[in-house]
Motif scaffolding. Structure first.
Motif, PDB file in Angstrom:
ATOM      1  N   ARG A 134       0.827  -1.206   0.000  1.00 49.65           N
ATOM      2  CA  ARG A 134       0.000   0.000   0.000  1.00 49.65           C
ATOM      3  C   ARG A 134       0.864   1.260   0.000  1.00 49.65           C
ATOM      4  O   ARG A 134       0.512   2.253  -0.632  1.00 49.65           O
ATOM      5  CB  ARG A 134      -0.929  -0.029   1.223  1.00 49.65           C
ATOM      6  N   LYS A 137       2.059   1.980  -3.470  1.00 53.01           N
ATOM      7  CA  LYS A 137       1.012   2.581  -4.293  1.00 53.01           C
ATOM      8  C   LYS A 137       0.927   4.083  -4.048  1.00 53.01           C
ATOM      9  O   LYS A 137       0.694   4.859  -4.979  1.00 53.01           O
ATOM     10  CB  LYS A 137      -0.337   1.920  -4.000  1.00 53.01           C
ATOM     11  N   GLN A 138       1.105   4.475  -2.791  1.00 55.36           N
ATOM     12  CA  GLN A 138       1.100   5.899  -2.449  1.00 55.36           C
ATOM     13  C   GLN A 138       2.234   6.618  -3.181  1.00 55.36           C
ATOM     14  O   GLN A 138       2.038   7.674  -3.782  1.00 55.36           O
ATOM     15  CB  GLN A 138       1.291   6.076  -0.937  1.00 55.36           C
ATOM     16  N   GLU A 140       3.954   5.594  -5.878  1.00 57.56           N
ATOM     17  CA  GLU A 140       3.803   5.543  -7.325  1.00 57.56           C
ATOM     18  C   GLU A 140       2.661   6.430  -7.799  1.00 57.56           C
ATOM     19  O   GLU A 140       2.620   6.837  -8.960  1.00 57.56           O
ATOM     20  CB  GLU A 140       3.596   4.091  -7.756  1.00 57.56           C
ATOM     21  N   GLY A 141       1.728   6.756  -6.899  1.00 62.27           N
ATOM     22  CA  GLY A 141       0.645   7.657  -7.251  1.00 62.27           C
ATOM     23  C   GLY A 141       1.026   9.122  -7.133  1.00 62.27           C
ATOM     24  O   GLY A 141       0.187   9.996  -7.353  1.00 62.27           O
ATOM     25  N   GLY A 142       2.285   9.360  -6.775  1.00 64.89           N
ATOM     26  CA  GLY A 142       2.770  10.734  -6.703  1.00 64.89           C
ATOM     27  C   GLY A 142       2.638  11.384  -5.349  1.00 64.89           C
ATOM     28  O   GLY A 142       2.939  12.572  -5.190  1.00 64.89           O
ATOM     29  N   CYS A 143       2.201  10.623  -4.324  1.00 65.80           N
ATOM     30  CA  CYS A 143       2.045  11.201  -2.988  1.00 65.80           C
ATOM     31  C   CYS A 143       3.403  11.367  -2.318  1.00 65.80           C
ATOM     32  O   CYS A 143       4.300  10.537  -2.491  1.00 65.80           O
ATOM     33  CB  CYS A 143       1.165  10.304  -2.117  1.00 65.80           C
ATOM     34  N   LYS A 261      11.202   5.935  -8.005  1.00 67.00           N
ATOM     35  CA  LYS A 261      10.279   6.793  -7.258  1.00 67.00           C
ATOM     36  C   LYS A 261      10.450   6.602  -5.753  1.00 67.00           C
ATOM     37  O   LYS A 261       9.665   5.930  -5.109  1.00 67.00           O
ATOM     38  CB  LYS A 261       8.841   6.489  -7.667  1.00 67.00           C
TER      39      LYS A 261
END
Length: 347
Positions: A134, A137-138, A140-143, A261
């Motif tokens: 999880r 995902k944060q 890779e989502g740009g967060c 990233k």
């Protein structure tokens, strides 16, 4: 008898706070998920890390929380009334606590965001892998997120727990309708009128537990729903912990060159199993090591390091009587994770 639901060891008073790297080592307990079982382990690890010459430029914050349902009072001030929680709910809860601890370290260090190393014991190792998934995902989502640089998985139950020797028995018993409520009611009936202090002495005598483990067990027995939560969560573990569910973005996290990233991409995973662990099926463990682990002379140096205890015969419940020897190993692995992370950062 009540025990703490949170356990933290921070940098010692007088330790250098300038030009140092802050690290949060966040531990996820197994089932039963009562964090006081790990107090000697935390204490020993804290002492070892602070006395290691190569780590003097680092400050360590070692923290962990009891899982949901293991509150030892009716209304824990931080959590509210206790409630039963399955595996998915535990994952979400621990994930949120991790962010709380990162913020807590920031506040204590004047805004410095720590680099994070996760530890997980037993089902806590399964939760650890889910948190990494999880977290990635944060990222890779740009967060914007903290740097999760490694994970140490102790006696992990991450695939097919129901095929283990203890899992086979547990699956049969937990398959009985209402087993969690029945088991809890039996324990409550047998111990309700026994004073906590006397029960603590009985636990030490009958189970030959050290004092910290006897106190934690007594608190668990006397807790509102602790016994019920053990059984409720265990049933969920039998149903959910089956096939290897993670892709190479997790298993290959160590030095995966495929993306850049953030430091999470280079998080270093280290596994440690007992040789004859009643909660781990040896066949599925060995298959997992062959499929996912780094093997000598293999070109796949991005794969995680996986160890099996062939010599010391440390039991699955190491936190009862084997905290010191496991803390020694973890101290070494923490140093390895930091070294690998620093090498990647310098490339």
């Amino acid at each position: 008898m009540e025990t703490r639901t949170k356990l933290c060891y921070g940098p010692s008073a007088g330790r250098n706070t300038t030009n140092v790297q802050e690290y949060l080592i966040f531990h996820i307990p197994g089932n039963p998920g009562l964090i006081p079982y790990y107090d000697p382990f935390f204490s020993t690890l804290h002492t070892l890390l602070e006395s290691t010459p190569d780590l003097q430029s680092s400050n360590f914050h070692i923290c962990g929380h009891s899982l949901l349902g293991f509150e030892t009072s009716e209304h824990d001030a931080q959590r509210g009334p206790p409630e039963l929680a399955g595996l998915e709910k535990q994952i979400k809860y621990i994930d949120g606590l991790l962010y709380d601890h990162v913020d807590e370290v920031r506040q204590k260090t004047g805004g410095i965001t720590p680099k994070v190393i996760l530890m997980g014991h037993s089902v806590g190792a399964y939760i650890l892998l889910e948190i990494i998934r999880r977290h990635r995902k944060q990222i890779e989502g740009g967060c914007q997120d903290f740097d999760l640089i490694g994970g140490i998985l102790l006696f992990p139950t991450i695939t097919h727990i129901a095929r283990s020797p203890s899992g086979i028995v547990a699956s049969a018993l937990l398959g009985i309708p209402g087993s969690a409520h029945i088991g809890s009611a039996i324990v409550k009936a047998l111990t309700y009128f026994i004073p906590s202090d006397f029960l603590n002495r009985l636990v030490r005598l009958i189970m030959r537990f050290p004092e910290h483990a006897a106190r934690a067990t007594t608190a668990l027995i006397k807790s509102p729903i602790g016994i019920k939560e053990i059984l409720y969560l265990a049933k969920d573990e039998m149903n959910m912990i089956t096939d290897d569910k993670w892709g190479e973005e997790i298993w290959g996290a160590a030095t995966d060159p495929g993306t850049s990233k953030g430091d999470t991409i280079h998080s270093n995973l280290i596994f440690f199993w007992g040789n004859h662990d009643a909660w781990v099926a040896q066949k599925t463990r060995d298959e997992l090591i062959r499929a996912r682990g780094f093997l000598e002379k293999s070109p796949d140096n991005w794969k995680p390091t996986m160890h099996v205890d062939e010599r010391m015969k440390i039991p699955h419940s190491f936190c009862l009587k084997h905290s010191e020897v496991v803390a020694e190993k973890v101290r070494e692995w923490v140093g390895d994770i930091i070294d690998v992370h620093n090498q990647i950062g310098n490339q």
